[in-house]
Design an enzyme around this catalytic site. Sequence first.
Site, PDB file in Angstrom:
ATOM      1  N   ASN A  70       0.881  -1.178   0.000  1.00 56.11           N
ATOM      2  CA  ASN A  70       0.000   0.000   0.000  1.00 56.11           C
ATOM      3  C   ASN A  70       0.914   1.221   0.000  1.00 56.11           C
ATOM      4  O   ASN A  70       1.471   1.568   1.029  1.00 56.11           O
ATOM      5  CB  ASN A  70      -0.891  -0.032   1.249  1.00 56.11           C
ATOM      6  CG  ASN A  70      -1.696   1.250   1.408  1.00 56.11           C
ATOM      7  OD1 ASN A  70      -1.761   2.070   0.489  1.00 56.11           O
ATOM      8  ND2 ASN A  70      -2.307   1.424   2.571  1.00 56.11           N
TER       9      ASN A  70
ATOM     10  N   LYS B   8       0.174   4.199  -0.293  1.00 53.44           N
ATOM     11  CA  LYS B   8      -0.471   5.400   0.269  1.00 53.44           C
ATOM     12  C   LYS B   8      -0.211   6.586  -0.668  1.00 53.44           C
ATOM     13  O   LYS B   8      -0.048   6.399  -1.865  1.00 53.44           O
ATOM     14  CB  LYS B   8      -0.001   5.651   1.694  1.00 53.44           C
ATOM     15  CG  LYS B   8      -0.138   4.399   2.571  1.00 53.44           C
ATOM     16  CD  LYS B   8      -0.044   4.671   4.030  1.00 53.44           C
ATOM     17  CE  LYS B   8      -0.194   3.350   4.787  1.00 53.44           C
ATOM     18  NZ  LYS B   8      -0.315   3.523   6.220  1.00 53.44           N
TER      19      LYS B   8
ATOM     20  N   GLY C  56       1.952   2.361  10.716  1.00 50.42           N
ATOM     21  CA  GLY C  56       2.942   3.435  10.574  1.00 50.42           C
ATOM     22  C   GLY C  56       3.615   3.818  11.879  1.00 50.42           C
ATOM     23  O   GLY C  56       4.309   4.834  11.957  1.00 50.42           O
TER      24      GLY C  56
ATOM     25  N   HIS D 292      -9.726   1.609   4.439  1.00 47.81           N
ATOM     26  CA  HIS D 292      -8.482   1.767   5.190  1.00 47.81           C
ATOM     27  C   HIS D 292      -8.738   2.711   6.372  1.00 47.81           C
ATOM     28  O   HIS D 292      -9.509   3.665   6.257  1.00 47.81           O
ATOM     29  CB  HIS D 292      -7.379   2.335   4.281  1.00 47.81           C
ATOM     30  CG  HIS D 292      -6.032   2.258   4.946  1.00 47.81           C
ATOM     31  ND1 HIS D 292      -5.632   3.177   5.875  1.00 47.81           N
ATOM     32  CD2 HIS D 292      -5.033   1.347   4.843  1.00 47.81           C
ATOM     33  CE1 HIS D 292      -4.419   2.833   6.316  1.00 47.81           C
ATOM     34  NE2 HIS D 292      -4.037   1.734   5.704  1.00 47.81           N
TER      35      HIS D 292
ATOM     36  N   GLU E 233      -6.013  -4.678  10.317  1.00 46.89           N
ATOM     37  CA  GLU E 233      -4.979  -3.670  10.559  1.00 46.89           C
ATOM     38  C   GLU E 233      -5.298  -2.910  11.845  1.00 46.89           C
ATOM     39  O   GLU E 233      -6.082  -1.946  11.817  1.00 46.89           O
ATOM     40  CB  GLU E 233      -4.926  -2.676   9.397  1.00 46.89           C
ATOM     41  CG  GLU E 233      -4.569  -3.294   8.065  1.00 46.89           C
ATOM     42  CD  GLU E 233      -3.894  -2.296   7.133  1.00 46.89           C
ATOM     43  OE1 GLU E 233      -2.819  -2.605   6.632  1.00 46.89           O
ATOM     44  OE2 GLU E 233      -4.428  -1.195   6.935  1.00 46.89           O
TER      45      GLU E 233
ATOM     46  N   SER F   4       2.787  -2.082  10.347  1.00 47.66           N
ATOM     47  CA  SER F   4       4.222  -2.174  10.644  1.00 47.66           C
ATOM     48  C   SER F   4       4.806  -3.565  10.383  1.00 47.66           C
ATOM     49  O   SER F   4       5.723  -3.992  11.071  1.00 47.66           O
ATOM     50  CB  SER F   4       4.521  -1.726  12.075  1.00 47.66           C
ATOM     51  OG  SER F   4       4.147  -0.365  12.253  1.00 47.66           O
TER      52      SER F   4
ATOM     53  N   GLU G 195      -7.164   5.057   7.533  1.00 48.95           N
ATOM     54  CA  GLU G 195      -6.912   6.479   7.255  1.00 48.95           C
ATOM     55  C   GLU G 195      -8.108   7.115   6.571  1.00 48.95           C
ATOM     56  O   GLU G 195      -8.381   8.301   6.762  1.00 48.95           O
ATOM     57  CB  GLU G 195      -5.625   6.619   6.421  1.00 48.95           C
ATOM     58  CG  GLU G 195      -4.386   6.364   7.281  1.00 48.95           C
ATOM     59  CD  GLU G 195      -3.209   5.738   6.553  1.00 48.95           C
ATOM     60  OE1 GLU G 195      -3.179   5.756   5.316  1.00 48.95           O
ATOM     61  OE2 GLU G 195      -2.312   5.212   7.254  1.00 48.95           O
TER      62      GLU G 195
HETATM   63  P1  PGA Z   1       2.407   0.303   7.624  1.00 40.55           P
HETATM   64  O1  PGA Z   1       0.995   0.542   6.931  1.00 40.55           O
HETATM   65  O2  PGA Z   1       2.943  -1.000   7.104  1.00 40.55           O
HETATM   66  O3  PGA Z   1       3.246   1.492   7.209  1.00 40.55           O
HETATM   67  O4  PGA Z   1       2.167   0.270   9.101  1.00 40.55           O
HETATM   68  C1  PGA Z   1       0.109  -0.513   6.680  1.00 40.55           C
HETATM   69  C2  PGA Z   1      -1.147   0.029   6.077  1.00 40.55           C
HETATM   70  O5  PGA Z   1      -1.586   1.116   6.491  1.00 40.55           O
HETATM   71  O6  PGA Z   1      -1.751  -0.598   5.181  1.00 40.55           O
END
Ligand code: PGA
Length: 256
Positions: free
Chosen positions: A8, A10, A179, A102, A173, A217, A104
């Site tokens: 992803n 982003k 993140g 997601h 998640e 992460s 976010e």
């Molecule tokens: P990350 O993000 O691996 O940077 O924690 C995962 C995601 O948001 O899909």
Amino acid sequence: MKKLIAGNWKMNGSLAANEALLAELAIGLTKGLAANPNCDVAVCVPAPYLAQVQALKSAHPGLSALDVGAQDVSAQSAGAYTGEVSAAMLKDLGCRYVIVGHSERRQYHGESDALVADKAKAALASGITPIVCIGETLAEREAGRTEEVVKRQLAAVIHANGHCISEIVVAYEPVWAIGTGKTASPEEAQAVHAVLRAQLKAATDQSARVKILYGGSMNAANATSLLTQPDIDGGLIGGASLKAPDFLKIIAAAHV
Ligand code: PGA
């Protein structure tokens, strides 16, 4: 079941950076660490770069097995929805997957469980596999509400999609792990995945087909311990998917 490792990106990348990253991935997927991966691999890229990534796929034989996905889709099919991108448009651009719900988007764009379920439905109607993200916040986990929250989020998608639910991919998640460098332990993640597996089993007799990815992460160092859990069928990778060597190591960890 065959695992799925999905990057992803982003809101990251540029024409030049994408080209460099995919060239490095092409080499790795051809003869490097992750050659002949016995798992599906995808990158979910910002919508403006979908055409570029498809063109790069055609240019690099090493990327032929790489699937391409988007990061969001409109719940509407067409019309006066300025700024939105429809599932049919994503299909036109060769998308195999689209991330929906997601955290976010739930957090910064106020997406509700019902909207996320409708987005999954729109994707399925166009023949695109939705990667449906669910997960609890830190406050919800600390209040002992993890199971209730993820079951509610998944139930909305099951309710809206009926028997088509066997065509989705689920990504667990935990919001507090995204993140932050803080990963759920393999045992914590497995416990939630087992709950989700049972919920899917109750919803469809095809539940064995549904992949449940872990995201938050995941990196080259912790991928093996997560991916060897019985109900973790792959990963949704944010930060580490922007670095070819790290992403390739995670792919390699998925096919041992
Ligand atoms: P990350 O993000 O691996 O940077 O924690 C995962 C995601 O948001 O899909």
